[in-house]
Design a protein around this motif. Structure first.
Motif, mmCIF file in Angstrom:
data_model
loop_
_atom_site.group_PDB
_atom_site.id
_atom_site.type_symbol
_atom_site.label_atom_id
_atom_site.label_comp_id
_atom_site.label_asym_id
_atom_site.label_seq_id
_atom_site.Cartn_x
_atom_site.Cartn_y
_atom_site.Cartn_z
ATOM 1 N N UNK A 61 0.820 -1.206 0.000
ATOM 2 C CA UNK A 61 0.000 0.000 0.000
ATOM 3 C C UNK A 61 0.859 1.265 0.000
ATOM 4 N N UNK A 62 1.995 1.208 0.706
ATOM 5 C CA UNK A 62 2.892 2.373 0.731
ATOM 6 C C UNK A 62 3.408 2.669 -0.674
ATOM 7 N N UNK A 63 3.767 1.594 -1.393
ATOM 8 C CA UNK A 63 4.267 1.773 -2.755
ATOM 9 C C UNK A 63 3.160 2.242 -3.695
ATOM 10 N N UNK A 64 1.959 1.671 -3.532
ATOM 11 C CA UNK A 64 0.855 1.989 -4.434
ATOM 12 C C UNK A 64 0.234 3.345 -4.151
ATOM 13 N N UNK A 65 -0.076 3.627 -2.885
ATOM 14 C CA UNK A 65 -0.808 4.852 -2.539
ATOM 15 C C UNK A 65 0.096 6.022 -2.203
ATOM 16 N N UNK A 66 1.353 5.703 -1.845
ATOM 17 C CA UNK A 66 2.307 6.738 -1.400
ATOM 18 C C UNK A 66 1.807 7.467 -0.158
ATOM 19 N N UNK A 67 0.915 6.808 0.578
ATOM 20 C CA UNK A 67 0.360 7.378 1.801
ATOM 21 C C UNK A 67 0.748 6.478 2.967
ATOM 22 N N UNK A 68 1.722 6.916 3.752
ATOM 23 C CA UNK A 68 2.270 6.074 4.814
ATOM 24 C C UNK A 68 1.254 5.845 5.926
ATOM 25 N N UNK A 69 0.517 6.870 6.315
ATOM 26 C CA UNK A 69 -0.443 6.738 7.409
ATOM 27 C C UNK A 69 -1.537 5.734 7.047
ATOM 28 N N UNK A 106 11.705 11.047 -7.560
ATOM 29 C CA UNK A 106 11.217 12.341 -8.055
ATOM 30 C C UNK A 106 10.058 12.900 -7.238
ATOM 31 N N UNK A 107 9.494 12.090 -6.340
ATOM 32 C CA UNK A 107 8.376 12.583 -5.533
ATOM 33 C C UNK A 107 8.781 12.862 -4.090
ATOM 34 N N UNK A 108 10.080 12.786 -3.806
ATOM 35 C CA UNK A 108 10.560 13.079 -2.454
ATOM 36 C C UNK A 108 10.394 14.561 -2.135
ATOM 37 N N UNK A 109 9.970 14.873 -0.912
ATOM 38 C CA UNK A 109 9.765 16.274 -0.538
ATOM 39 C C UNK A 109 11.080 17.046 -0.543
ATOM 40 N N UNK A 110 12.171 16.419 -0.067
ATOM 41 C CA UNK A 110 13.450 17.137 -0.054
ATOM 42 C C UNK A 110 13.976 17.347 -1.478
ATOM 43 N N UNK A 111 13.719 16.383 -2.359
ATOM 44 C CA UNK A 111 14.132 16.534 -3.755
ATOM 45 C C UNK A 111 13.381 17.687 -4.412
ATOM 46 N N UNK A 146 20.127 3.877 5.684
ATOM 47 C CA UNK A 146 20.781 4.204 4.412
ATOM 48 C C UNK A 146 19.862 3.920 3.231
ATOM 49 N N UNK A 147 19.172 2.786 3.274
ATOM 50 C CA UNK A 147 18.264 2.439 2.188
ATOM 51 C C UNK A 147 17.148 3.452 2.039
ATOM 52 N N UNK A 148 16.579 3.865 3.186
ATOM 53 C CA UNK A 148 15.519 4.866 3.136
ATOM 54 C C UNK A 148 15.991 6.185 2.558
ATOM 55 N N UNK A 149 17.239 6.531 2.827
ATOM 56 C CA UNK A 149 17.775 7.804 2.341
ATOM 57 C C UNK A 149 18.168 7.725 0.870
ATOM 58 N N UNK A 174 7.637 5.819 -2.297
ATOM 59 C CA UNK A 174 6.823 6.711 -1.461
ATOM 60 C C UNK A 174 7.385 8.126 -1.383
ATOM 61 N N UNK A 175 8.702 8.271 -1.624
ATOM 62 C CA UNK A 175 9.331 9.578 -1.504
ATOM 63 C C UNK A 175 9.502 10.012 -0.060
ATOM 64 N N UNK A 176 9.428 9.065 0.868
ATOM 65 C CA UNK A 176 9.485 9.413 2.294
ATOM 66 C C UNK A 176 10.450 8.507 3.044
#
Length: 491
Positions: A18-26, A421-426, A411-414, A377-379
């Protein structure tokens, strides 16, 4: 413990998918926790909903450690917002910019400014970017290079510091897993010991000054540097809320000094290495952030930068912004409890034994999974909230090296976040530099991949040979590769 078989890992699969599909972690975490409790309670949705609230969410909130982490996050949120809106960070970065008169100095100055403003990964691009963009333009350094520097000095430095939001968030997740596993390990100590194994962010921080000092560019970044004169100028809009009349550089360094002095005073000079209980660390850190915020507020009032009402409103705004992080923490803690009750770790261990996979491969696997989830997810924060409750019990049960496994998750998460391309910091790094978002991703990814490959190799070896020398070898190989590329370009 009842054997739930494949169902024991269904919440894990749902969380990741779901995280990969929806990109909504909550939403992903909530759904996975709900399904897990539903399985535990024989598929009764009414009882599941009631139990979810009383035995999971409320229980996580009323736990003294968890409540302490959330309170600390609120203190951090209020301080960061006050610091960002005080105008001090902008004034400080401007003072650094006065020394710039060459391409190398421009890159190093932006790099150092990004590191100094370590307390906010999202604030770095929005403050440092607009300040240094005119210098980069004047000295003919591309916007893509500035975006790369901004992105490399935001999350990579934040994930290595134990006393800011990132560190507290990760330590909170680790503590819950240690508690569920009945491990007599300090969460704070585990975070500190994992820092030398947090290979990717360290490589990301090293590559920036290395490229600047070597005067080296390659791949799409080299083309961006060569075509800078042809670029269409993009206006960079400064964030007005970060520019405050009468703001001074002291707004940055004095509150941070007060924060560190408080930590030293309450925990002792060796607080980065000595083992402390979670309550001691939280109490000292909460006090430090409170005193730092009070000192900053007083300076702002004395210099008439803001009124008392404005200062108080800004502080409360910062606290409010931490609400989503608190929700993610509660859901992640709940997922860890659900996984334990379902026996998820035992099922995964038995499966891995059946395919004869050595425990030494766990860090490398954790790194790859972290990359995938974070990229999708970009998160980074969302990735940690999913990965830590899954991987830590598995690593413990399989007797995999703990500290390098933690480093692999982080490290993997970073790495995935850096390439996404959807990361907030990017996105913010692109905005702060005035660079095309796609161009930033395209030019940065070559550098990120080099660091990512070296990190993966480090975790692959480190899973069987847990030694801090692995980081040193990765750094040496990284610098050697850059020197070889430089020599080949000259020839």
């Amino acid at each position: 413990m009842e054997n739930y078989g494949f169902l024991s890992i269904l919440p894990i699969i749902i969380a990741v998918a779901m995280a990969i599909k929806t990109k909504n972690v909550i939403l992903s975490l909530f759904s996975s926790v709900f399904i897990g409790v539903l399985i535990l309670l024989n598929y009764n949705p009414v009882i599941t909903t009631k139990t979810l609230m009383t035995d999971y969410f409320v229980k996580q909130l009323t736990d003294s450690y968890n409540a302490g982490v959330i309170v600390l996050m609120l203190f951090i949120g209020g301080f960061i917002e006050l610091m960002m809106r005080s105008g001090g960070a902008y004034a400080f970065a401007q003072s650094v910019g006065k020394l710039i008169n060459s391409k190398t100095k421009a890159q190093l100055a932006a790099y150092l400014a990004g590191i100094i403003i370590f307390f906010s990964d999202l604030g770095t691009p929005l403050i440092v970017g607009p300040i240094f963009a005119p210098f980069f333009k004047k000295l003919k350094v591309s916007k893509e290079k500035l975006a790369f520097i901004l992105d490399s000095t935001s999350s990579p430095i934040a994930v290595l510091v134990p006393f800011i939001g990132w560190g507290v968030f990760i330590i909170g997740l680790l503590q819950k897993e240690f508690e569920l596993l009945n491990l007599n390990i300090s969460d704070y100590e585990a975070f500190i010991k994992s820092i030398p194994f947090n290979i990717y962010p360290i490589l990301a921080l090293i590559i920036v000054p290395a490229l600047a000092l070597l005067k080296l560019d390659f791949g799409p970044m080299k083309k961006a540097e060569e075509n800078i004169d042809k670029d269409i100028e993009v206006e960079i809009k400064e964030k007005k809320e970060y520019i405050v009349e009468n703001a001074k550089p002291i707004y940055v360094w004095l509150p941070i000094l007060i924060l560190l002095v408080t930590l030293f005073g309450m925990l002792g000079y060796d607080f980065m290495f000595k083992r402390f209980s979670g309550s001691e660390f939280r109490a000292a850190l909460s006090s430090g952030y409170l005193y730092a915020a009070i000192a900053l507020a007083l300076m702002m009032l004395i210099n008439k930068s803001k009124s008392f009402e404005e200062i108080f409103t800004i502080y409360l705004t910062g606290i409010t912004k931490m609400t989503q992080i608190a929700i993610i923490l509660i859901l992640a803690w709940s997922l860890g409890t659900v996984n334990k009750n379902l026996g998820s770790a035992n099922y995964i261990v038995n499966f891995m034994k059946s395919i004869d996979l050595a425990s030494g491969f766990i860090p490398a696997i954790a790194f790859i999974l972290g990359c995938i989830i974070s990229f999708a997810t970009g998160s980074s924060w969302g990735t940690y909230s999913i990965m830590i409750p899954i991987v830590i019990p598995m690593a413990f049960t399989l007797n995999a090296p703990l500290y390098i496994t933690i480093g692999a998750i982080l490290s993997g998460g970073l790495f995935g976040d850096h390439c996404s391309p959807i990361s907030d910091t990017t996105i913010l790094a692109s905005a702060g530099s005035g660079c095309s978002h796609i161009e930033h991703v395209r030019t940065q990814i070559f550098y990120a991949i080099i660091n990512g490959i070296l990190s993966f190799i480090g975790f692959l070896v480190g899973g069987f040979f847990q030694n801090y020398i692995i980081l040193l070898i990765c750094i040496i190989v990284q610098l050697t590769l850059l020197i070889i590329i430089k020599i080949k370009q000259k020839n």
